[in-house]
Structures are given as C-alpha cells and as structure tokens.
Design a protein around this motif. Structure first.
Motif, PDB file in Angstrom:
ATOM      1  N   VAL A   1       0.837  -1.207   0.000  1.00 14.00           N
ATOM      2  CA  VAL A   1       0.000   0.000   0.000  1.00 14.00           C
ATOM      3  C   VAL A   1       0.868   1.250   0.000  1.00 14.00           C
ATOM      4  O   VAL A   1       0.579   2.229  -0.704  1.00 14.00           O
TER       5      VAL A   1
ATOM      6  N   ARG B   1       2.276   1.732  -3.588  1.00 18.02           N
ATOM      7  CA  ARG B   1       1.289   2.222  -4.547  1.00 18.02           C
ATOM      8  C   ARG B   1       0.852   3.653  -4.232  1.00 18.02           C
ATOM      9  O   ARG B   1       0.601   4.453  -5.145  1.00 18.02           O
ATOM     10  N   SER B   2       0.760   3.994  -2.956  1.00 24.66           N
ATOM     11  CA  SER B   2       0.342   5.349  -2.578  1.00 24.66           C
ATOM     12  C   SER B   2       1.378   6.382  -2.986  1.00 24.66           C
ATOM     13  O   SER B   2       1.051   7.435  -3.536  1.00 24.66           O
TER      14      SER B   2
ATOM     15  N   ARG C   1      -2.948   8.790  -3.921  1.00 26.56           N
ATOM     16  CA  ARG C   1      -3.874   8.393  -2.856  1.00 26.56           C
ATOM     17  C   ARG C   1      -4.926   7.396  -3.328  1.00 26.56           C
ATOM     18  O   ARG C   1      -5.207   6.401  -2.644  1.00 26.56           O
ATOM     19  N   ASP C   2      -5.536   7.640  -4.477  1.00 32.09           N
ATOM     20  CA  ASP C   2      -6.610   6.761  -4.954  1.00 32.09           C
ATOM     21  C   ASP C   2      -6.110   5.336  -5.163  1.00 32.09           C
ATOM     22  O   ASP C   2      -6.796   4.362  -4.822  1.00 32.09           O
TER      23      ASP C   2
ATOM     24  N   GLY D   1      -3.593   3.997  -3.639  1.00 31.63           N
ATOM     25  CA  GLY D   1      -3.314   3.454  -2.314  1.00 31.63           C
ATOM     26  C   GLY D   1      -4.571   2.957  -1.621  1.00 31.63           C
ATOM     27  O   GLY D   1      -4.585   1.882  -1.019  1.00 31.63           O
ATOM     28  N   ILE D   2      -5.644   3.743  -1.715  1.00 33.32           N
ATOM     29  CA  ILE D   2      -6.910   3.338  -1.094  1.00 33.32           C
ATOM     30  C   ILE D   2      -7.477   2.107  -1.797  1.00 33.32           C
ATOM     31  O   ILE D   2      -8.017   1.199  -1.153  1.00 33.32           O
TER      32      ILE D   2
ATOM     33  N   ALA E   1      -2.490   4.874   3.342  1.00 31.52           N
ATOM     34  CA  ALA E   1      -2.524   5.350   1.956  1.00 31.52           C
ATOM     35  C   ALA E   1      -2.643   6.868   1.895  1.00 31.52           C
ATOM     36  O   ALA E   1      -1.917   7.533   1.133  1.00 31.52           O
ATOM     37  N   VAL E   2      -3.546   7.427   2.678  1.00 37.39           N
ATOM     38  CA  VAL E   2      -3.748   8.878   2.667  1.00 37.39           C
ATOM     39  C   VAL E   2      -2.510   9.603   3.181  1.00 37.39           C
ATOM     40  O   VAL E   2      -2.070  10.606   2.607  1.00 37.39           O
TER      41      VAL E   2
ATOM     42  N   SER F   1       0.711   8.479   3.362  1.00 39.83           N
ATOM     43  CA  SER F   1       1.909   8.309   2.541  1.00 39.83           C
ATOM     44  C   SER F   1       1.782   8.969   1.178  1.00 39.83           C
ATOM     45  O   SER F   1       2.789   9.319   0.560  1.00 39.83           O
ATOM     46  N   SER F   2       0.549   9.158   0.704  1.00 40.78           N
ATOM     47  CA  SER F   2       0.383   9.807  -0.599  1.00 40.78           C
ATOM     48  C   SER F   2       0.858  11.256  -0.564  1.00 40.78           C
ATOM     49  O   SER F   2       1.221  11.813  -1.599  1.00 40.78           O
TER      50      SER F   2
ATOM     51  N   ARG G   1       4.251  11.782  -1.906  1.00 44.60           N
ATOM     52  CA  ARG G   1       4.367  11.821  -3.361  1.00 44.60           C
ATOM     53  C   ARG G   1       4.532  13.245  -3.875  1.00 44.60           C
ATOM     54  O   ARG G   1       5.334  13.510  -4.778  1.00 44.60           O
TER      55      ARG G   1
END
Length: 214
Positions: A36, A39-40, A45-46, A48-49, A172-173, A175-176, A179
């Motif tokens: 996760v 990917r995040s 974010r999307d 990751g979620i 996810a939120v 760690s995004s 980015r």
C-alpha cells in the motif's frame, strides 16, 4: 433461526481481547502495508486506497477459506503450500521489478500506472499461504465451540477486514502526501522508486525462503 443467531454471538470480553490482538497484528509491518505504501507514493492516494480495499478483500477470501477448511489443505499438503508460495513469491518479485522499471512513477504530470491496484492487492494477499495458515490458527481461538462456529469465524474475519481497511486507508492517505514532495525532486523520486521495487523483490524472496525452510 433465533437459536442460530444466539449461537453466533461472541462473548463481549472475548471480542475485546480479539480486537486488541487483531489490532496488534494489523499494525505489524508486512507485505500488505509495504505494498500500500508503494502504490500510494508511486501512484497517488486513490491507488493506495484501492490497494487497501484489495488487501481487505483478500482477508475476506482467507476468512472464507478458513470457514470451509480450504486453509487446512495448505497445512496438510506440503506440495500445495509450496506451489502457492512459489507463485506468490514470483508475483511479488514481478511487482518489484515492474516498479523499478516504471519511469512514469513519481514524474510530474504522469498518469497513474495502468495496472489495477485493487486486483494486484487481492493477489498479493491471497497468494500468501502463510496468511491462510495465520487465519486458520488465529480466528478459532476466539470462537465458542458450543456455538455456530462458521458464523462466528465469518464475523471475526469481517471485523479483521474492516480494521485492515481502516488502517491501510490511513496509511494510503498519509503516505500519498509524500508523493507531492518527491514529484519535485526527480533524483530522490528515482531512489524511492528503486527502494520500493527492491523491497517488494525482497519480500518475494523472503516468502520463498521461509517456505523452503518451513
């Protein structure tokens, strides 16, 4: 019907202990959390979620397997365990290599990876036989043998999936946000991409080695 419903109830004290134990397990870093995170940071974010949702669905798959006894096959059959372990390890290595080679990740203005993060996350979770064995060993500790065991197992697995989704979605939120910082720093972004890919490759080899060594 009423009798079945009553037999499916879980003692509140047992449920409280289960929530603490499940929370501790979920918070422990592992392939799911790292996937996760990857990917995040790489896709946003999307993605990751969506990955968090895929992992949670994988938890439900393992719960169903534990309920119907499929997980016991992995415990009883070394061949079945080995085959799924090799497939899962190979898939993690593939994801890691693809991450390293994907120059589009963390590039300003780039679109998200064409890969489906939800589907990939389901496979990452489902193709790990150690997770199957974990659920087979963990969930039955919190059921009342005199009650309706399959329903209780399903409830416990559903709770675990919800807790997993809540935690991984938070990851996810959070760690995004990293980015956005990396997009403006291409060299750092490239290093992070390589690190993320190598971590996934390492997890694949870890699964393979642990399966071989038993």
């Amino acid at each position: 019907m009423l009798e079945v419903a009553r037999s499916a109830l879980i003692d509140p004290a047992v449920l409280a202990v289960y929530l603490l134990a499940a929370g501790a397990m979920i918070l422990s870093p592992g392939p799911d959390t790292l996937y996760v995170l990857t990917r995040s940071i790489g896709d946003g974010r999307d993605a990751g979620i969506a990955s968090a949702g895929g992992i949670s669905v994988g938890v439900l798959v393992h719960t169903v397997a534990a309920v119907v006894g499929l997980s016991a096959i992995f415990r009883a059959s070394e061949l079945a365990f080995a085959v799924v372990s090799y497939v899962g390890a190979a898939y993690l290595v593939y994801l890691g290599v693809r991450t390293v080679r994907d120059d589009g990740l963390l590039v300003d203005g780039s679109t998200e990876s064409a890969a489906n993060p939800f589907r990939e996350a389901v496979m990452v979770n489902v193709l790990n036989p150690q997770v199957a064995l974990f659920f087979l060993a963990f969930l039955p500790q919190f059921v009342d043998r005199g009650g309706h065991v399959p329903v209780q197992l399903s409830v416990l697995g559903g709770i675990y999936a919800l807790l997993t989704m809540a935690y991984l979605a938070t990851v996810a939120v959070g760690s995004s946000g990293v980015r956005q910082l990396l997009v403006a720093r291409p060299r750092v972004a490239a290093s992070v991409r390589w690190l993320s890919g190598l971590i996934l490759v390492g997890l694949g080899f870890r699964l393979l080695i642990s399966s071989v060594l038993g």
